[in-house]
Every structure is written in C-alpha cells, then in structure tokens.
Design a protein around this motif. Structure first.
Motif: not given
Length: 274
Positions: A159-167, A181-186, A190-192, A210-219
């Motif tokens: 819920g934390t990942w999803a809410t921050a991604a939308e708001h 979180h869905d690594a395709k929607h990060v 990026v600036e959070m 967790t590592t998947g979404v973190v890697e996607a944000i870093r990418a």
C-alpha cells in the motif's frame, strides 16, 4: 422492608439510568478514547469521508497519537502507518499497541503525529482512500504539510509503494517494509526519498518484491535506499524501528527540499546496506 412505592421509584431511576447509558454511553466511550496530547487514542473519520471517492476500504475509526506538547498554535510532522493483512477489521483497539510501539520507537527529539488507520476486512489498501485519509487528517490536526511520511509493512508495504506512486505530491518520504510494487510503474517514485526494508529469508513476501522495484527506480535515475536483513524473515518491524538513524533520515526529508535530500546517504554498519 422497602415499601412498594420505593421499589417503583428505584425501578424508575434504574430504567432512566439504563436508557441514558444506551443513548449516551457509546458517545462517552468514543470521547474517553479520543487522542490527547501525549497519548494514543482512537478517533473517527467524518461522514464526508465516505461521500466522495472512497471505496470504503478503510474502517471508520483509526488510532492516533499526539505529541506531548501538541497545540494548535504549531504544525507537526505526520507519520501514517499501514498495517498488514492480519490486522484488518473494524476494531481499532487492536491497533492501539501498534500505535504505542511506533510512537515509542520515534526518538523524543522528533515529536510527530502518528496515524494508524485500519483496513476493512477482506480488503486491501487503496491509494485513493489513503490519500483521502491524509487530506482529512491535515484538516483535522495541525500538520506540517511539508513533512508527511508514509510507512507500511507487508500488505501495508504494498500500500505504501502504490499510494506514493499515485500521490507523490503528498509525501516527503516513504518507508515500505517487506512489500512490493509493479516495477513497470515507478516513474513517479524516481524523485521520492525512499528507504525500503526486507528480510532475505522472508517466506511470506519474497525479498525480490522489494529489490525488483528498487532496481527499477534506480534504472530510471532514482536513488532509493535499501536495507536487507540477511538472517531475517517476514517480521522485521522491531529491527526496522530500532534503526535510530532511520528516524533522523526520515524527519530530515521535506517536500520543499526533495531534490536535495534524495541524494543524502545514511549507512547502517550492522546490516547489509545497498
């Protein structure tokens, strides 16, 4: 022996007392449990909360902790905690220990309002509802809008990942714990400022969530912080809360200074820090 008239008088008084208790008792109990400065209490969402774009995924009552020196003359940071699936329901009293634990874990040098909503039974956290909750809290309490933080564990981590991604405009920083979180929607993340936590031996939510979404944000150019507890499983809240540098990092973050704060590094010497 009491006369029959006396018995009737006692019965009438008892009936009136019982009626008053039935009418005013619930309101008195609600008042008695309201949050007060220096304590953890229970408050109720206004009816208007459910009249707008709410899915009723959040129960009407929530746990709230106010700083000991809370007054309406000042504004205060807000920490919102989203619990896991096992704490869903409509009894906020079960979350009072969670609110007390979180409040006591935050160093006294960082007085903040702590909010612990309860997700309804058989539901999951909905970003729109969490955002509505934050906006409602900002109207009801004296909150520093520049320092609103979102924390969540397990289902609450998702819920934390999803809410921050939308708001992303609402939160100065987030702290997702053993979620995903869905690594395709990060892109919005990026600036959070983010500090994510997970146990390497988690058998409930795989650490790759967790590592998947973190890697996607870093990418995409982001710089989220990540702590993996090499020997831990799913229940890592105590370890996370006892990371004192975490609270210093969290309360340093502000919406107005996001571009500067996101690059600051805090490394724990006792855990694997990525």
């Amino acid at each position: 022996m009491l006369k029959q008239d006396s018995w009737l008088e006692y019965a009438l008084i008892l009936s009136i007392f019982t009626l008053l208790l039935q009418v005013f008792g619930p309101s008195f109990v609600d008042w008695w449990h309201l949050p007060r400065p220096g304590s953890v209490g229970v408050d109720r969402l206004p009816e208007e909360f459910y009249e707008a774009n709410s899915t009723r995924a959040i129960s009407p009552r929530y746990v709230c902790s106010l700083p000991p020196n809370y007054t309406k003359a000042d504004t205060w940071p807000l920490v919102v905690y989203l619990h896991g699936a096992g704490e869903r329901g409509n009894d906020p009293q079960t979350l009072v220990p969670r609110g007390q634990f979180l409040t006591s874990s935050i160093p006294q040098e960082f007085p903040a309002i702590v909010l612990v909503p309860q997700c309804a039974s058989e539901r999951s956290w909905q970003p729109a509802d969490v955002a509505d909750l934050v906006e409602t809290a900002c109207r009801d309490y004296q909150i520093d809008l520049d320092r609103v933080y979102l924390v969540g564990s397990s289902m609450g981590g998702y819920g934390t990942w999803a809410t921050a991604a939308e708001h992303p405009e609402l939160f100065a920083a987030i702290m997702p714990i053993c979620g995903g979180h869905d690594a395709k929607h990060v892109t919005a993340l990026v600036e959070m400022p983010i500090w994510a936590f997970h146990g390497a031996k988690d058998e409930v939510v795989p650490v790759e969530q967790t590592t998947g979404v973190v890697e996607a944000i870093r990418a995409e150019g982001g710089n989220p912080k990540l702590t993996i507890y090499a020997e831990a499983g799913h229940d890592i809240l105590r370890q996370v809360y006892e990371t004192q540098e975490l609270w210093h990092w969290l309360f340093e973050q502000g919406l107005s200074a996001r571009s500067v704060c996101q690059h600051e590094e805090t490394v724990s010497p006792s855990e694997h820090q990525d």
